[in-house]
Enzyme design. Structure first.
Site, PDB file in Angstrom:
ATOM      1  N   ASP A 259       0.879  -1.283  -0.082  1.00  9.49           N
ATOM      2  CA  ASP A 259       0.056   0.075  -0.083  1.00  9.49           C
ATOM      3  C   ASP A 259       0.855   1.244   0.075  1.00  9.49           C
ATOM      4  O   ASP A 259       0.755   2.057   0.993  1.00  9.49           O
ATOM      5  CB  ASP A 259      -0.962  -0.074   1.230  1.00  9.49           C
ATOM      6  CG  ASP A 259      -0.233  -0.139   2.547  1.00  9.49           C
ATOM      7  OD1 ASP A 259       1.226  -0.358   2.587  1.00  9.49           O
ATOM      8  OD2 ASP A 259      -0.808   0.514   3.658  1.00  9.49           O
TER       9      ASP A 259
ATOM     10  N   ASP B 256       6.702   1.035   1.898  1.00 10.71           N
ATOM     11  CA  ASP B 256       6.302   0.202   0.971  1.00 10.71           C
ATOM     12  C   ASP B 256       7.185   0.452  -0.328  1.00 10.71           C
ATOM     13  O   ASP B 256       7.743  -0.437  -1.119  1.00 10.71           O
ATOM     14  CB  ASP B 256       4.944   0.201   0.432  1.00 10.71           C
ATOM     15  CG  ASP B 256       3.976  -0.019   1.634  1.00 10.71           C
ATOM     16  OD1 ASP B 256       3.561  -1.079   1.623  1.00 10.71           O
ATOM     17  OD2 ASP B 256       3.911   0.936   2.387  1.00 10.71           O
TER      18      ASP B 256
ATOM     19  N   ASN C 136      -2.335   2.796   3.654  1.00  4.54           N
ATOM     20  CA  ASN C 136      -1.784   4.234   3.876  1.00  4.54           C
ATOM     21  C   ASN C 136      -2.529   5.413   3.287  1.00  4.54           C
ATOM     22  O   ASN C 136      -2.354   6.275   3.701  1.00  4.54           O
ATOM     23  CB  ASN C 136      -0.421   4.100   3.403  1.00  4.54           C
ATOM     24  CG  ASN C 136       0.690   3.369   4.237  1.00  4.54           C
ATOM     25  OD1 ASN C 136       0.507   3.282   5.541  1.00  4.54           O
ATOM     26  ND2 ASN C 136       1.669   2.590   3.618  1.00  4.54           N
TER      27      ASN C 136
ATOM     28  N   THR D 251       3.038  -6.108   2.701  1.00  7.11           N
ATOM     29  CA  THR D 251       3.231  -4.944   3.456  1.00  7.11           C
ATOM     30  C   THR D 251       2.367  -3.902   3.887  1.00  7.11           C
ATOM     31  O   THR D 251       2.369  -2.854   3.937  1.00  7.11           O
ATOM     32  CB  THR D 251       4.701  -4.223   2.812  1.00  7.11           C
ATOM     33  OG1 THR D 251       4.250  -3.755   1.467  1.00  7.11           O
ATOM     34  CG2 THR D 251       5.703  -5.221   2.692  1.00  7.11           C
TER      35      THR D 251
ATOM     36  N   PHE E 160      -0.523  -0.702  12.597  1.00  9.01           N
ATOM     37  CA  PHE E 160      -1.504  -0.247  11.415  1.00  9.01           C
ATOM     38  C   PHE E 160      -2.245  -1.359  10.613  1.00  9.01           C
ATOM     39  O   PHE E 160      -3.321  -1.176  10.407  1.00  9.01           O
ATOM     40  CB  PHE E 160      -0.802   1.102  10.869  1.00  9.01           C
ATOM     41  CG  PHE E 160      -1.561   1.647   9.880  1.00  9.01           C
ATOM     42  CD1 PHE E 160      -2.477   2.298  10.178  1.00  9.01           C
ATOM     43  CD2 PHE E 160      -1.380   1.094   8.408  1.00  9.01           C
ATOM     44  CE1 PHE E 160      -3.320   3.107   8.864  1.00  9.01           C
ATOM     45  CE2 PHE E 160      -2.114   1.591   7.419  1.00  9.01           C
ATOM     46  CZ  PHE E 160      -3.160   2.700   7.603  1.00  9.01           C
ATOM     47  N   ASN E 161      -1.150  -2.110  10.016  1.00  5.31           N
ATOM     48  CA  ASN E 161      -1.654  -2.766   8.859  1.00  5.31           C
ATOM     49  C   ASN E 161      -2.558  -3.919   9.532  1.00  5.31           C
ATOM     50  O   ASN E 161      -3.702  -4.254   8.793  1.00  5.31           O
ATOM     51  CB  ASN E 161      -0.416  -3.651   8.138  1.00  5.31           C
ATOM     52  CG  ASN E 161       0.434  -2.843   7.374  1.00  5.31           C
ATOM     53  OD1 ASN E 161      -0.182  -1.763   7.263  1.00  5.31           O
ATOM     54  ND2 ASN E 161       1.447  -3.123   7.126  1.00  5.31           N
TER      55      ASN E 161
ATOM     56  N   HIS F 185       9.635   0.173   8.216  1.00  2.00           N
ATOM     57  CA  HIS F 185       9.152  -1.008   8.449  1.00  2.00           C
ATOM     58  C   HIS F 185       9.007  -2.223   7.291  1.00  2.00           C
ATOM     59  O   HIS F 185       9.652  -3.145   7.281  1.00  2.00           O
ATOM     60  CB  HIS F 185       7.527  -0.987   8.940  1.00  2.00           C
ATOM     61  CG  HIS F 185       7.336   0.153   9.860  1.00  2.00           C
ATOM     62  ND1 HIS F 185       7.738  -0.063  11.187  1.00  2.00           N
ATOM     63  CD2 HIS F 185       7.061   1.416   9.704  1.00  2.00           C
ATOM     64  CE1 HIS F 185       7.475   1.238  11.833  1.00  2.00           C
ATOM     65  NE2 HIS F 185       7.133   2.022  11.082  1.00  2.00           N
ATOM     66  N   ASP F 186       8.287  -1.803   6.099  1.00  2.00           N
ATOM     67  CA  ASP F 186       8.221  -2.924   5.189  1.00  2.00           C
ATOM     68  C   ASP F 186       9.550  -3.231   4.545  1.00  2.00           C
ATOM     69  O   ASP F 186       9.405  -4.464   4.196  1.00  2.00           O
ATOM     70  CB  ASP F 186       7.256  -2.077   4.074  1.00  2.00           C
ATOM     71  CG  ASP F 186       6.130  -1.915   4.675  1.00  2.00           C
ATOM     72  OD1 ASP F 186       5.348  -2.476   5.645  1.00  2.00           O
ATOM     73  OD2 ASP F 186       5.468  -0.843   3.982  1.00  2.00           O
TER      74      ASP F 186
HETATM   75  C1  BDR Z   1       2.974  -0.454   8.519  1.00  2.00           C
HETATM   76  O1  BDR Z   1       1.704   0.799   8.134  1.00  2.00           O
HETATM   77  C2  BDR Z   1       2.321   1.618   7.542  1.00  2.00           C
HETATM   78  O2  BDR Z   1       2.229   3.054   7.608  1.00  2.00           O
HETATM   79  C3  BDR Z   1       3.551   1.157   6.559  1.00  2.00           C
HETATM   80  O3  BDR Z   1       3.507   1.281   5.319  1.00  2.00           O
HETATM   81  C4  BDR Z   1       3.794  -0.287   7.290  1.00  2.00           C
HETATM   82  O4  BDR Z   1       3.580  -1.058   6.370  1.00  2.00           O
HETATM   83  C5  BDR Z   1       3.584   0.196   9.870  1.00  2.00           C
HETATM   84  O5  BDR Z   1       2.833   0.055  11.000  1.00  2.00           O
HETATM   85 CA    CA Z   2       2.913  -0.332   4.099  1.00  2.00          CA
END
Ligand code: BDR
Ligand code: CA
Length: 312
Positions: free
Chosen positions: A11, A16, A40, A125, A166-167, A241-242
């Site tokens: 996303d 990403d 996102n 991701t 978040f994801n 993160h990703d």
């Molecule tokens: C995740 O949430 C999104 O904002 C980032 O792309 C990552 O995948 C981190 O919590």
């Molecule tokens: Ca992401």
């Protein structure tokens, strides 16, 4: 050299976009398709960002398809407060001059898997909506998935609520479907990804790489770093993160991983989307995941810099 074949469901999103860049840059990864999810930003924007990044990366031969418009059972909550109005603010990107496939993410994943003789890796991701839908529509193709390497969740940490990431929080029901399917899982959750930081010195190194891809990533990181630079987070750098998913595929030895049983909470009024991670068998379930907990940050950054130089 055997290349790891992947489909990237994402996303984009700044981190990403970096994960996509690393996958496209590495000659040890074969990027078979990119599918986009709502997360996102809204799905039209994440699709557009994937297309724009593939233009930048000169990888317009990679098939792209857009996925779900919203989570399975909830309203979409986006993270424009992190990723901006476009979902990928901070750098000018080329307008797409190629089209996504004439099918949705679920069908593109099916088409790619059907064409494979051996099972391949799904890298996820963003929220897991597309993958949950895929598993419901095409259960006959599950055997073609070797493993799912995903960014999401955490053991006892959170970034939208104290214990939710978040994801997972965007679509807890989708995550529950995917995680309970019995496919081998590698979880890159916040425990490791918050340590995967690009520090100010590292960003200076990236800015000094004189090619358009590195320059765009640097601009994106400047924007994305604004959010993570807030005092309340107390971070020494910007967590990406990703990219931990792709880095794990390229160099698993730089990660500390623990086997665990994981599941997803969907009911809690304060915890929907929490990944419940059982390292010690309290739930008397067989382990279903490798959970990444730490990494060698210096080697991670060296990898990013080396891959960005591939575009020189
Ligand atoms: C995740 O949430 C999104 O904002 C980032 O792309 C990552 O995948 C981190 O919590
Ligand atoms: Ca992401």
């Amino acid at each position: 050299m055997k290349r790891t074949k992947i489909i990237l469901d994402c996303d984009p999103g700044h981190d990403d976009a970096l994960a996509l860049t690393m996958a496209a840059a590495s000659n040890r990864i074969e990027l078979l398709a990119v599918t986009t999810s709502a997360g996102n930003q809204t799905p039209d924007k994440t699709l557009n960002n994937a297309l724009r990044m593939l233009m930048l990366l000169n990888a317009t031969d990679v098939p792209v398809a857009s996925g779900n418009q919203r989570p399975l059972m909830r309203h979409l909550k986006i993270a424009d407060y992190v990723h901006g109005e476009t979902g990928l603010d901070g750098a000018e990107l080329p307008a797409p001059s190629f089209e996504p496939q004439d099918c949705g993410a679920v069908e593109l994943i099916a088409k790619v898997l059907k064409a494979q003789a051996e099972p391949i890796t799904l890298v996820v991701t963003g929220p897991m909506t597309n993958i949950a839908l895929f598993l419901r529509v095409h259960p006959e193709l599950e055997d073609k998935i070797k493993q799912i390497v995903f960014m999401g969740g955490a053991a006892g940490q959170g970034n939208v609520m104290p214990t939710t990431e978040f994801n997972m929080a965007v679509d807890p029901e989708a995550a529950k479907i995917v995680i309970n399917e019995g496919i081998p899982l590698v979880m890159a959750g916040l425990n490791v990804t918050l340590k995967a930081q690009i520090r100010p010195d590292d960003l200076e190194h990236i800015k000094a790489i004189n090619n358009p891809v590195a320059q765009a990533i640097a601009g994106q990181m400047d924007f994305y770093g604004e959010w993570y630079g807030q005092d309340k987070f107390g971070l020494a750098g910007t967590p990406v993160h990703d990219p931990c998913t792709i880095a794990y595929l390229l160099k698993p030895e730089i990660f500390e991983a623990h086997n665990a049983y994981i599941d997803v909470e969907t009911q809690g009024s304060l915890t929907a989307g929490e990944t419940v991670v059982d390292f010690t068998g309290l739930m008397e379930k067989d382990n279903n995941a490798k959970v990444l907990m730490n990494l060698d940050r210096v080697q991670f950054i060296e990898m990013i810099i080396e891959l960005l130089h591939k575009f020189d």
